[in-house]
Structure formats: C-alpha cells, structure tokens
Design an enzyme around this catalytic site. Structure first.
Site: not given
Ligand code: SF4
Length: 221
Positions: A127, A146
């Site tokens: 991420k 997220d």
C-alpha cells in the site's frame, strides 16, 4: 441485486468514476509532501492515523530530517518523540529508519521507482509503495486499498473480498490502469465526505443511482 456480468460491472465502474470526478474534481493525496522521500515518510506515519494528524507532525519532521541520511543517523528516541502523536510510534520509527538506511546504502539516498525496490526497503508494504509510485512518480502500479477504499468497494458492489490485496486485484480488473491512483483518491474523498463508515449519507450521495448499497442498513433514497 441480480448477478452483474464483468462487462456490466466495468461499464458501471466507468460511470462511477465519471460521477465521482464530477463530485470531486480536485481529488488528490491529502498527505502534505513536496518530494518522494517526504511522501514515503508521511505514508508510513499514516498507518492507523488520520492524514490530518500526520500533516500536523510532518512540517517539523521534514525540517529536522531533510534527507534519508538524516533519518538513518537520527537518535531513535528523538524521532519517536517527534512522531509520537501519530500512534504506534516505536514501530513507525523502526520502519522509517530501516527504509532510510536501505535508501542510503542501496539507492544513494533516493527513493526508487519500482514496486520491487520499494518493497525491498523494509518497513514498506504494498500500500505504501503504491501511494509513493502513484503520487510522487505518476506510476500506476496498483490501486491503494485503505479502509475507505475497502469499505466503499464492498458497498458499491465492486469487490466482495475482505483482504486489501484481493480487493486491489479485483479493482485492477475494473478500473483502467491510467486511473488507478486517481480512483483511490476518489473513493477516499467520497468515504471521508459522504459514504461514512457509520451512517453514510445515501440520500445526499452523488452516485447513489449507481450504488447497490451492499451491507448498508441506513435509510436510502
Ligand atoms: S449510495 Fe450510500 S452506500 Fe452507496 S456510495 Fe453513496 S453513500 Fe455510499
């Protein structure tokens, strides 16, 4: 909702993107930064913390540690104190210093521009690497998933997966590659401003006609 074909879902995704772009023409990364190193540090700090909180901490941090070498050489105790308010500060300090040592040793202090090289820094997950590649280098290597992207992907019926990396793979099948980075921002902005975790504002939602509202119990349209 009847089962939607992949093609129909791709087409609906195009309409969702258009609707979200109209609602949020200025959607962008909300972590303040002026270069790739600053974004890397800010993204590490943003784990389990709001962007607003990170943005309160980073101006002083970036002034005190302007280079990867400065973080690598910093006193851990001092760095921990500076980032304490973002939570999980001991682990974050370790991640920042491990990544910055690797930047100094293997990349002349510069942030590399590939997923593999970023992941190899230590303390940098997929991420974080996607955030840096997409926003500091305009490289669409993946979709940042997220908490907002995960929640909205489920409600919008784009992915029934629960794990971020599986959600990401499904979104990459639906969204054109040149929009991967922007798509995350659009969902994050919508998640912060309309499709809240609790009590999403469906009656006021700009894309409600395109949304099956999966798992949403709040009053609808
Ligand atoms: S209609 Fe409701 S659940 Fe769907 S995106 Fe809008 S706010 Fe979220």
């Amino acid at each position: 909702m009847p089962r939607e074909s992949k093609q129909a879902k791709q087409e609906r995704t195009q309409h969702l993107i258009a609707g979200l772009k109209a609602a949020y023409p200025d959607a962008h990364c909300e972590l303040d930064h002026s270069n790739a190193l600053e974004l890397l540090i800010a993204t590490i700090l943003s784990a389990q913390c709001t962007d607003k909180r990170v943005n309160l901490v980073t101006p002083g941090l970036f002034r005190k540690y302007p280079t990867a070498a400065a973080y690598a050489a910093a006193s851990s105790a001092e760095l921990e104190q500076m980032i304490k308010s973002t939570g999980f500060f001991r682990n974050k300090t370790k991640s920042i210093q491990a990544a910055c040592r690797a930047l100094v040793e293997n990349h002349a202090g510069k942030v590399p521009q590939t997923m593999d090289a970023l992941r190899a820094l230590g303390g940098v997950g997929r991420k974080t690497a996607n955030v840096v590649l997409g926003n500091a280098f305009n490289i669409n290597c993946g979709v940042v998933v997220d908490t907002h992207v995960a929640r909205l992907s489920g409600r919008l019926g784009l992915s029934a997966q629960k794990e971020p990396e599986k959600i990401e793979l499904e979104l990459m099948q639906l969204v054109p590659q040149d929009e991967w980075t922007l798509f995350s921002h659009l969902l994050i902005w919508h998640g912060r401003r309309r499709c809240f975790a609790r009590n999403p504002d469906c009656p006021g939602c700009e894309i409600r006609k395109l949304c099956p509202r999966i798992g949403v119990k709040a009053p609808g349209r």
